[in-house]
Motif scaffolding. Structure first.
Motif, PDB file in Angstrom:
ATOM      1  N   GLY A 141      14.320   8.090  -0.375  1.00 18.79           N
ATOM      2  CA  GLY A 141      14.476   8.385  -1.788  1.00 18.79           C
ATOM      3  C   GLY A 141      15.935   8.326  -2.220  1.00 18.79           C
TER       4      GLY A 141
ATOM      5  N   SER B 150      11.724  10.501  -9.390  1.00 19.66           N
ATOM      6  CA  SER B 150      11.300  10.669  -8.000  1.00 19.66           C
ATOM      7  C   SER B 150      10.242  11.763  -7.858  1.00 19.66           C
ATOM      8  CB  SER B 150      12.500  10.987  -7.113  1.00 19.66           C
ATOM      9  OG  SER B 150      12.950  12.296  -7.382  1.00 19.66           O
TER      10      SER B 150
ATOM     11  N   LEU C  61       3.832   7.745 -12.887  1.00 21.90           N
ATOM     12  CA  LEU C  61       3.954   6.495 -12.136  1.00 21.90           C
ATOM     13  C   LEU C  61       3.575   5.282 -12.961  1.00 21.90           C
ATOM     14  CD1 LEU C  61       2.594   7.362  -8.589  1.00 21.90           C
ATOM     15  CD2 LEU C  61       4.920   6.766  -9.241  1.00 21.90           C
TER      16      LEU C  61
ATOM     17  N   THR D 128       7.844  -2.381 -11.489  1.00 20.19           N
ATOM     18  CA  THR D 128       9.186  -2.445 -10.915  1.00 20.19           C
ATOM     19  C   THR D 128       9.896  -3.713 -11.361  1.00 20.19           C
ATOM     20  OG1 THR D 128       7.958  -1.725  -8.997  1.00 20.19           O
ATOM     21  CG2 THR D 128      10.346  -1.914  -8.765  1.00 20.19           C
TER      22      THR D 128
ATOM     23  N   LEU E 225       3.262   6.228   2.367  1.00 18.04           N
ATOM     24  CA  LEU E 225       3.117   6.265   0.909  1.00 18.04           C
ATOM     25  C   LEU E 225       4.456   5.834   0.362  1.00 18.04           C
ATOM     26  CD1 LEU E 225       1.318   9.477  -0.390  1.00 18.04           C
ATOM     27  CD2 LEU E 225       0.832   7.116  -0.978  1.00 18.04           C
ATOM     28  N   SER E 226       4.526   4.648  -0.154  1.00 24.38           N
ATOM     29  CA  SER E 226       5.856   4.161  -0.512  1.00 24.38           C
ATOM     30  C   SER E 226       6.231   4.611  -1.908  1.00 24.38           C
ATOM     31  CB  SER E 226       5.872   2.640  -0.443  1.00 24.38           C
ATOM     32  OG  SER E 226       4.910   2.156  -1.323  1.00 24.38           O
ATOM     33  N   LEU E 227       7.501   4.564  -2.162  1.00 28.51           N
ATOM     34  CA  LEU E 227       7.978   4.962  -3.490  1.00 28.51           C
ATOM     35  C   LEU E 227       7.596   3.913  -4.511  1.00 28.51           C
ATOM     36  CD1 LEU E 227      11.547   6.383  -2.923  1.00 28.51           C
ATOM     37  CD2 LEU E 227       9.679   7.509  -4.090  1.00 28.51           C
TER      38      LEU E 227
ATOM     39  N   PRO F   2       6.532  10.209  -6.849  1.00 32.45           N
ATOM     40  CA  PRO F   2       6.381   9.731  -5.469  1.00 32.45           C
ATOM     41  C   PRO F   2       6.576  10.846  -4.440  1.00 32.45           C
ATOM     42  CG  PRO F   2       7.886   8.321  -6.691  1.00 32.45           C
ATOM     43  CD  PRO F   2       7.576   9.476  -7.573  1.00 32.45           C
TER      44      PRO F   2
ATOM     45  N   ARG G  32       3.602  13.109  -4.398  1.00 31.78           N
ATOM     46  CA  ARG G  32       2.393  12.603  -3.751  1.00 31.78           C
ATOM     47  C   ARG G  32       2.497  12.692  -2.238  1.00 31.78           C
ATOM     48  NH1 ARG G  32      -0.833   8.229  -6.925  1.00 31.78           N
ATOM     49  NH2 ARG G  32       0.121   6.730  -5.515  1.00 31.78           N
TER      50      ARG G  32
END
Ligand code: ADP
Ligand code: MG
Lengths: 319, 310, 364
Positions: B233, B179, B149, A254, B308-310, B182, B185
């Protein structure tokens, strides 16, 4: 041992895949010849331009099938030769361009990560030690605001506040200044990147610390008479670092993205601006080289994280 | 009173040598009680979002200035400071910032919502399949998510947008692709948590076919928490559009939040002399992102979606 | 023990022997919670002499852990204590946390139930044992290391030198508990609290651990508070037993006396819940119906009345006080104790009805 072998094989596979996809996509979706020669590329009626086309094709291996070109490129890449730029002159070589730009981006990232860690660790410890107090609640709100803040907005706010309104920090980067001056010029850009990461780290570490502080062995340490402070630093901190390290690794991805934006806002001619310029010119070798560097950094970081794990946790080391 | 046996004077309060640990029953109940309420702040955020979205949708029908007209005042050089005429001031070309912010919202919000719609459609479906069937299918899909990812998101976006024409659709789909992993998942994790509940097992034992179970039993249950998650999101997608704009890679036509903020802040002199140009749209953007984050967060804990974060 | 004399503890000096080592008077520990005040320990009065071993027994939730932690002072912020705890004659209940901390590990230490989680998983055994030595006795590294080896040897850990460089996960549960004990004993405390020290261990290992604790107590003339839900554990290893029920002391007696002539029906049912070696290993122990009372709103009268087959109307109305028997060291709180005419009468009735005396589940 087996673990490390499979880990390394996986890392190489990922790097190869990324390079193949990027290489393929750019050559199929783009038009390399056009990018080298401009309008001449489409002019096959004129023998002079046909000769030019043939020369260019030979020079850039465009006459060979795609997989062969990829293999050739890869062979060069491994030896540190990133090829020539897709332009009429092809100068400077991509390696030179990277050599000029990479250190700046690297410095930005390293400074940003260092700042993020320096800010977040004490902050998290403070919050965890005073869990649910006013201090802790304020921190939670602050992290929420910081995490929601877009990098570009934070960059503009910091630039306006700390550099334009109050002239505390330089807002521009001068490539020829001495090292420490340049480091100083990178302070604001690095801070822009660091603050949101610091907020993410703080949250994570705080939660993990609070969980660890409820473990039985913390009570044991207390019952031995270890002070609250030393319980935090000597007993609770290390077991709480695992997700912190993982996330620090993951957010580097990021951060690399954020760095592109920050380089634009603070006008740092780093890899970020190089890739943006290259993409707009469809200068594929440059794009490819940068994508590869980013991917490799990312992969290497992840392997480093695994190594770090095994250093911290004897149980991982054993298995 | 006497069986309490304790007066203020002899009661000794303890400094906290270690956080509450014995039996966390009370704490648990506390958490649940908190989860069951959405709270005032949630409704405040919702109100803000409704207002912004409403303004964006109905902008052409409201008495809002055109975002592209140059309101040059003779004898004065733009940008003009905020006034009754121009609430947010004007930009360097004397265009009304208030209406540009609202018209920017049209594009930015469209990009944000359609990107997540795409992510939900593709990622959500894949996650659902992976979580329901498990085994080989799960392995393949999960590996796909992982590969996606492991690419720095913005680099991927740059690659795609640079190779294609930058229409609203391309930008939305590009961010949508980011997106997929994420969202997928989370969808997978949520599906797994539902897949062996009684009602699914019951449907199975009654001989229901896979598609029927997925659509009738799982989908409704997965959709609600996924909806909460996708608000987060949307916030990220809106920010992503802004970042692309700063790289010169956002939607080509018309104002977007990213583009107007970029124009306003590009030169240090403009930023110094007319900070309002940048800060009004930044404020609106930030509040919107915060509102989305907060509302999503509340909803997520309301529906208890896996972290579960982005 | 001479070497310890010279160290400055804010705590009591060791020469004072006339007063009991620990004297609690009407000790109460209540927790402020959402539901109200949880009376986890509700007026306990006890004394413990130097070198003596006290067993604290009671079923799960009766407040044993809270009691022992109250004595240490290791309580969460929501706890409110009142009453008095005198340690070698000095009131310690209202000692500020900073001073109290200097007693921990030095004058009083604690061994916990679960040796798997009670040692820091990321710190070498040697360092963990050395920690209190360096802290309280200001030993240098080499000295602490040597002492650690001696300590490990004294709790019968084979190859003590090698253990110093091992991590907890490399040791068995029994070994870890030995390490815990060695660590707790490091600075030669005057009292050791062992909170269910054997509950998490295999039966054979349990005996060894209790043996080690007993040995150390005799060698060091140290007092021990052995907390357990299992009367069988305390039987051979204590001088005195305190039986707790819902935060209150319901019977206390010298160990021999207690087993010979227990008076509380509750104690009796606890005794019945000891698994006999002769029992097949999966014999289910009968449990008494009902659960321990709510500590926020305790019932009127005797707390145990609701579950007591011998209870009579008076038990539900009036709370019995702790009364001594002929032996002043044996106290109990019951209106119709074992052996009383009412008890015998009810017992006969119950037997006639084919009632099998049930026991309290002794699960911690
Ligand atoms: N921190 C706390 N907050 C509220 N209640 C507690 C706390 N710690 C223990 N208790 C309550 O105190 C009672 C006694 O617990 P404990 O001493 O652990 O029992 P034992 O060790 O005898 O099994 C229990 O009912 C428990 O719920
Ligand atoms: Mg207990």
């Amino acid at each position: 041992m087996k673990f490390w072998v499979s880990r390394l094989v996986g890392a190489f596979a990922l790097i190869l895949t990324v390079s193949a996809i990027t290489f393929g996509a750019m050559n199929i979706l783009g038009d390399p010849l056009f990018n080298i020669l401009g309008p001449t590329a489409g002019d096959v009626s004129n023998p002079e331009s046909v000769a030019k086309i043939e020369a260019a094709e030979a020079q850039f291996n465009l006459d060979k099938p795609l997989p062969v070109r990829w293999a050739l490129w890869l062979g060069d890449f491994v030896t540190g030769d990133f090829g020539v730029q897709f332009s009429a002159t092809g100068q400077p070589p991509v390696s030179d361009l990277i050599a000029e730009r990479l250190p700046r981006s690297l410095m930005l990232l390293v400074m940003a990560q260092t700042m993020a860690v320096i800010i977040s660790v004490p902050w998290a410890i403070w919050s965890a030690a005073k869990a649910n107090s006013a201090v802790d609640r304020t921190s939670t709100v602050m992290t929420f605001l910081l995490i929601g803040m877009p990098t570009f907005a934070l960059g503009i706010i910091l630039k306006y506040g700390l550099s334009i309104r109050f002239d505390w920090f330089p807002a521009t980067f001068v490539a020829n200044d001495p090292f420490w001056t340049r480091a100083w010029q990178m302070f604001l850009p690095a801070l822009t990147l660091a603050l949101p990461s610091a907020a993410v780290y703080q949250r994570l570490l705080r939660t993990d610390l609070i969980t660890t502080l409820q473990e039985d062995f913390i009570l044991t340490a207390r019952s031995k008479g270890v002070s609250k402070r030393n319980v935090l630093f000597k007993h609770a901190l290390r077991p709480s670092l695992f997700s912190f390290i993982t996330i620090a690794g993951v957010t580097t991805g990021t951060l690399i993205g954020g760095a592109l934006v920050v380089e634009q806002i603070f006008r740092i001619p780093g890899l970020g601006s190089a890739i943006v310029e290259a993409i707009l010119r469809e200068d594929f070798p440059v794009v490819l080289a940068i994508v590869m560097i980013v991917t490799i950094t990312f992969v290497v970081l992840n392997v480093l994280i695994d190594i770090l794990y095994s250093i911290i946790d004897p149980r991982v080391r054993a298995s | 009173m006497s069986d309490l046996g304790m007066t203020e004077a002899d009661a000794v309060g303890h400094e906290d040598p270690y956080p509450e640990r014995f039996l966390p029953h009370e704490g648990d109940q506390d958490d649940k009680a908190e989860k069951r309420k959405l709270g005032f702040a949630f409704w405040l955020c919702t109100a803000w979002l409704v207002a912004v979205i409403g303004l964006a949708i109905f902008a052409p029908y409201l008495a809002i200035k055109s975002p592209n007209v140059n309101f040059v005042q003779p004898g004065e050089r733009p940008p003009y400071s905020p006034s009754g005429e121009h609430w947010f001031g004007t930009d360097q070309d004397a265009r009304d910032m208030f209406s540009r912010t609202i018209y920017g919202a049209r594009t930015s919000l469209t990009v944000g919502f359609s990107a997540i719609a795409f992510g939900l459609l593709v990622g959500g479906t894949l996650g659902l399949l992976a979580g329901y069937f498990r085994g080989k299918i799960d392995q393949i899909i999960s590996f796909g998510f992982l590969s996606l990812l492991s690419f720095p998101a913005l680099i991927l976006a740059i690659l795609i947008t640079s190779l294609l024409e930058r229409s609203l659709l391309t930008i939305a789909i590009t961010i949508g692709i980011l997106s997929v992993a994420p969202v997928g998942r989370v969808s997978r994790a949520t599906t797994i948590s539902f897949a062996d509940r009684e009602f699914v097992l019951a449907a199975r034992s009654l001989g229901a076919r896979h598609p029927r179970i997925i659509v009738r039993e799982l989908l409704p249950n997965v959709l609600i928490p996924m909806g909460a998650f996708s608000l987060l999101g949307v916030a990220i997608a809106i920010v992503a559009e802004g970042s692309l704009a700063f790289l010169g890679l956002s939607v080509e036509k018309g104002p977007t939040w990213g583009k107007i903020i970029l124009t306003a802040s590009q030169s240090s002199r403009d930023l110094e002399n007319a900070p309002y140009m940048a800060f009004f749209p930044i404020g609106v953007l930030f509040l919107t992102v915060l509102a989305l984050n907060f509302a999503g967060d509340r909803l997520r804990s309301f529906f208890d979606v896996r972290e579960l974060s982005l | 023990m001479n070497e310890h004399e010279s160290f400055h503890h804010p705590g009591p000096s060791r020469t004072e022997t006339d007063s009991p080592l620990l004297a609690l008077d009407n000790l109460k520990t209540h927790f402020r919670t959402e539901r109200g005040l949880v009376r986890a320990v509700d007026g306990v009065t006890l004394t413990l002499n130097r070198g003596e071993a006290l067993g604290v027994v009671g079923e799960s939730g009766s407040g044993k852990t809270v009691l022992s932690r109250s004595l240490m002072g290791l309580l969460p912020g929501s706890a409110v204590t009142s009453g008095s705890v005198k340690f070698a004659g000095q009131e310690i209940l209202d000692l500020p946390m900073k001073q109290r901390r200097h007693l921990w590990g030095a004058e009083m230490s604690m061994v916990f139930q679960n040796p798997l989680n009670s040692l820091n998983p990321l710190m070498k055994i040697g360092k963990q044992i050395a920690e209190p030595l360096r802290l309280h006795l200001s030993m240098d590294k080499a000295n602490a290391r040597e002492t650690a080896v001696a300590l490990l040897k004294s709790v019968r850990i084979p190859e003590p030198e090698r253990r110093l460089n091992q991590y907890p996960h490399e040791l068995s549960g029994g070994m870890r508990q030995r390490v815990m004990i060695a660590m707790a004993l490091a600075c030669g405390p005057t009292v050791l609290f062992a909170d269910e020290p054997t509950t998490a261990l295999d039966v054979t290992v349990q005996a060894q651990i209790l043996e080690v604790i007993g040995e150390q107590r005799r060698d060091r003339n140290m007092s021990v508070v052995l907390v357990t839900h299992d009367l069988g554990v305390v039987a051979g290893h204590t001088d005195q037993i305190a039986v707790m029920y819902s935060g209150k002391l319901v019977e206390r007696a010298p160990t021999k006396t207690l087993f010979a002539e227990m008076r509380m029906p509750y104690t009796k049912s606890l005794l019945k819940s000891i698994p006999k070696l002769a029992d097949p290993s999966h014999t289910r122990l009968a449990t008494i119906t009902g659960r321990p009372p709510d500590l926020v709103n305790p019932p009127k009268g005797c707390n145990f009345a609701q579950r007591c087959p011998y209870a009579r109307p008076k038990c539900h109305v009036e709370e019995p006080a702790l009364e001594p028997t002929a032996d002043p060291n044996h106290v109990f709180a019951c209106w119709y104790p074992v052996g009383s005419p009412e008890f015998t009468e009810r017992e006969a009735e119950l037997e006639a009805a084919g009632y099998v005396p049930a026991t309290v589940a002794g699960v911690s």
